[in-house]
Structure formats: C-alpha cells, structure tokens
Design an enzyme around this catalytic site. Structure first.
Site, short mmCIF file in Angstrom:
data_model
loop_
_atom_site.label_atom_id
_atom_site.label_comp_id
_atom_site.label_asym_id
_atom_site.label_seq_id
_atom_site.Cartn_x
_atom_site.Cartn_y
_atom_site.Cartn_z
N GLN A 1 -9.43 10.04 7.28
CA GLN A 1 -8.16 10.79 7.41
C GLN A 1 -7.94 11.65 6.17
O GLN A 1 -7.62 12.85 6.27
CB GLN A 1 -7.01 9.80 7.59
CG GLN A 1 -5.63 10.42 7.46
CD GLN A 1 -4.54 9.44 7.80
OE1 GLN A 1 -4.36 9.10 8.95
NE2 GLN A 1 -3.81 8.96 6.81
N GLY B 1 0.84 -1.21 0.00
CA GLY B 1 0.00 0.00 0.00
C GLY B 1 0.86 1.25 0.00
O GLY B 1 0.64 2.19 -0.77
N HIS B 2 1.88 1.25 0.88
CA HIS B 2 2.81 2.38 0.92
C HIS B 2 3.59 2.49 -0.39
O HIS B 2 3.83 3.59 -0.90
CB HIS B 2 3.79 2.23 2.08
CG HIS B 2 3.15 2.13 3.44
ND1 HIS B 2 3.16 0.99 4.18
CD2 HIS B 2 2.48 3.06 4.17
CE1 HIS B 2 2.53 1.20 5.33
NE2 HIS B 2 2.11 2.45 5.35
N VAL C 1 -4.81 -0.71 -1.68
CA VAL C 1 -4.18 -1.93 -2.20
C VAL C 1 -4.63 -3.10 -1.31
O VAL C 1 -4.61 -2.99 -0.08
CB VAL C 1 -2.64 -1.81 -2.19
CG1 VAL C 1 -1.99 -3.12 -2.66
CG2 VAL C 1 -2.20 -0.65 -3.07
P1 AMP Z 1 0.20 4.32 7.88
O1 AMP Z 1 1.66 4.01 7.83
O2 AMP Z 1 -0.65 3.13 8.18
O3 AMP Z 1 -0.11 5.52 8.73
O4 AMP Z 1 -0.21 4.73 6.41
C1 AMP Z 1 0.51 5.69 5.69
C2 AMP Z 1 -0.25 6.00 4.43
O5 AMP Z 1 -0.41 4.81 3.67
C3 AMP Z 1 -1.66 6.54 4.70
O6 AMP Z 1 -1.94 7.58 3.77
C4 AMP Z 1 -2.52 5.34 4.46
O7 AMP Z 1 -3.83 5.67 4.05
C5 AMP Z 1 -1.76 4.64 3.34
N1 AMP Z 1 -2.12 3.22 3.29
C6 AMP Z 1 -2.15 2.34 4.31
N2 AMP Z 1 -2.60 1.13 3.88
C7 AMP Z 1 -2.87 1.27 2.56
C8 AMP Z 1 -3.38 0.39 1.54
N3 AMP Z 1 -3.69 -0.86 1.80
N4 AMP Z 1 -3.53 0.89 0.29
C9 AMP Z 1 -3.21 2.18 0.00
N5 AMP Z 1 -2.73 3.05 0.92
C10 AMP Z 1 -2.57 2.61 2.18
#
Ligand code: AMP
Length: 278
Positions: free
Chosen positions: A150, A33-34, A173
């Site tokens: 968010q 996702g990241h 993702v």
């Molecule tokens: P986090 O590290 O969980 O705070 O997420 C950092 C960024 O990655 C945030 O903008 C999340 O929305 C995004 N993110 C987390 N999981 C996913 C995913 N499965 N698909 C797309 N973006 C994601």
C-alpha cells in the site's frame, strides 16, 4: 483545543489551521500502530487530521466490510489522548455518489502479490486516498510499513500524478511476542493467535539469512511447521518500491512479505532487509 469532528469538506475548511497539515488515513479501530503514526505526524506538523473511514471500495466482495470493527467512540478517545486536531469521519454516501464514474488505477502494481489475491483492492485504496488528499489538502501524509505494498502504490501515485504531498512511512508496531498490531487481531482466538505468531517468526528467521534462496527456504520452513491451520497465500521477497520479485543476484533493500489466513482471519506482515552482493 477540543478535538473537532469533521463530516465533510465544509467542516474541514472551517477547522483548517495555518502551518503544516499532516493527514493520517485510517479505517478506525485504532491501536498502538495508529498511535505511532499520529505521534510521528505530531512531530512533523502543527495540525494533525486523522481520517476514520471504512472504505467499501477496497474490500473485495467476499471480504469482511460489514464485519470490520467499528469503534468510533473509543477512536475519538485515542485521538484526544494523542492531541489530534481534527477527525474526518465522512459517511459512505457522501464519499461515493451512486453515479460516480472516475477512479484511480494502481496499474500492474495493483495486480501483483497482495493485489493478486484481492482484485481491485489497491484501486480502491488509491481512489479513497486521492479523495482524502483532495478533501484535507495535507502537506504530509503518514502510512504504516505494515502495509508495505500500500505504501509503495501510494508513493507511486504521488510520483505518477505529481501530487504535492510528502509521504512518510512509519515502522510496524508489534506486540512484545512479535505479532504485528492489526485491527483484525481481535478476531483471533487464543489458539489462532499462537498460530499467527508463525508469521513474524518466519520473517525474523528469513531475515537472518543472506541469500534470496536461503531467506525463502528458512521462512517457508517456519510457516510449514505451523501446521494446516495456517493457510499461506504468499511468501515473497520483493523490491520495496515496485514489489517486483528480487532475483538471486539482487543487492539492496528488499521486503520479505507474507499473507496467511488463520481461522478465517487474514493477516499480512513484512520485514525490510538488505541484501548485499555475494
Ligand atoms: P488501517 O486502519 O488498518 O487501514 O491502517 C491505517 C494506517 O495504519 C495504515 O497506514 C497502516 O499501514 C497503519 N498501520 C496499521 N497497523 C500498523 C502497525 N502495526 N504498525 C504501524 N502502522 C500500522
């Protein structure tokens, strides 16, 4: 060019290049996702900064701040593979002075839906995101649709506070079986993971319906069928920009969002759908 690790504003200024600068804020434990966010950022900007900071302000007192996965070395490898220019990795003490006073409020939008279950969470998110914006000074910033509320409160902050930054939302993702990627998925046992699949299944089933009542009923039935291991906090159909619940006569884009705890791990997921006038 080698990946630069910046710890403070001085390091960031030194590393800054010309052209468009993109920021991808994360809490680390990087996954596909990241990577997707980073790739989109690469397409749009010639200088990509990934921040890795587990932000204590956005965890409520009973949440998993100390247990949150920290995999910095592996994260650096991911950033190198993805051609990131700078990783910004500040220390908590450098981000938050003990005598700090001023913070950002998400207002009423921070108190509904996810915010009702996590008091102060979105204020903590906005405070760190504004600080990251000020430190990195990006032209664009990339956020996942996975955290739909968010994304909505960040867009609202940019509008309400006139921030000169373009916010880009990136689709969620998923694993091939539908589970949305999350840094917290690693806490799921094999059995928990099976139960957790009910979230994406419920959203898919709901999204195939045509009316708010039908969407709710169908998605709820899938969640209920998952059994008592799935403890649902909410299932809601909201307008994407405000997170206000849609009325039965609403037409336009909507977000079907769900949050649930499975074996002590709390997960969120959502899908975007379009309601047409009946
Ligand atoms: P986090 O590290 O969980 O705070 O997420 C950092 C960024 O990655 C945030 O903008 C999340 O929305 C995004 N993110 C987390 N999981 C996913 C995913 N499965 N698909 C797309 N973006 C994601």
């Amino acid at each position: 060019m080698d990946l630069i690790v910046a710890r403070n504003r001085e390091d960031l200024v030194k590393a800054r290049a010309g052209g468009e600068v993109a920021l991808v804020p994360t809490m680390g434990a990087l996954h596909e996702g990241h990577r997707s966010l980073i790739r989109q950022a690469r397409v749009r900007a010639n200088h990509v900064v990934v921040s890795i900071f587990v932000n204590p302000l956005q965890f409520t007192p009973n949440e998993d701040f100390s247990r949150y996965p920290r995999t910095f070395d592996a994260d650096l490898d991911v950033c190198r593979e993805e051609g990131v220019d700078v990783v910004f990795h500040p220390a908590v003490e450098d981000m938050y002075a003990p005598d700090r006073q001023v913070s950002v409020s998400a207002g009423e939008m921070g108190r509904i839906v996810e915010g009702a279950f996590r008091p102060g969470h979105f204020d903590g998110v906005l405070t760190v995101v504004l600080k990251l914006f000020n430190l990195v000074q990006p032209d664009l910033a990339f956020f996942g649709q996975k955290d739909a509320q968010q994304l909505a409160v960040i867009r609202r902050m940019v509008t309400d506070l006139n921030l000169p930054i373009e916010i880009v939302g990136v689709p969620t993702v998923r694993e091939p079986d539908g589970l949305a990627l999350s840094s917290r998925n690693r806490f799921l046992s094999a059995q928990d993971r099976k139960v957790a699949l009910a979230l994406s299944r419920a959203l898919r089933a709901g999204a195939a319906e045509l009316t708010p009542a039908g969407i709710h009923a169908t998605a709820r039935a899938v969640l209920d069928a998952a059994g008592p291991e799935l403890e649902v906090d909410y299932l809601t159909l909201v307008e994407p920009a405000t997170f206000a619940e849609v009325t039965e006569s609403y037409a336009g884009p909507a977000v079907l969002a769900v949050a649930a705890t499975i074996g002590g791990t709390r997960l969120i997921d959502n899908v975007i759908l379009t309601l047409t006038p009946s």
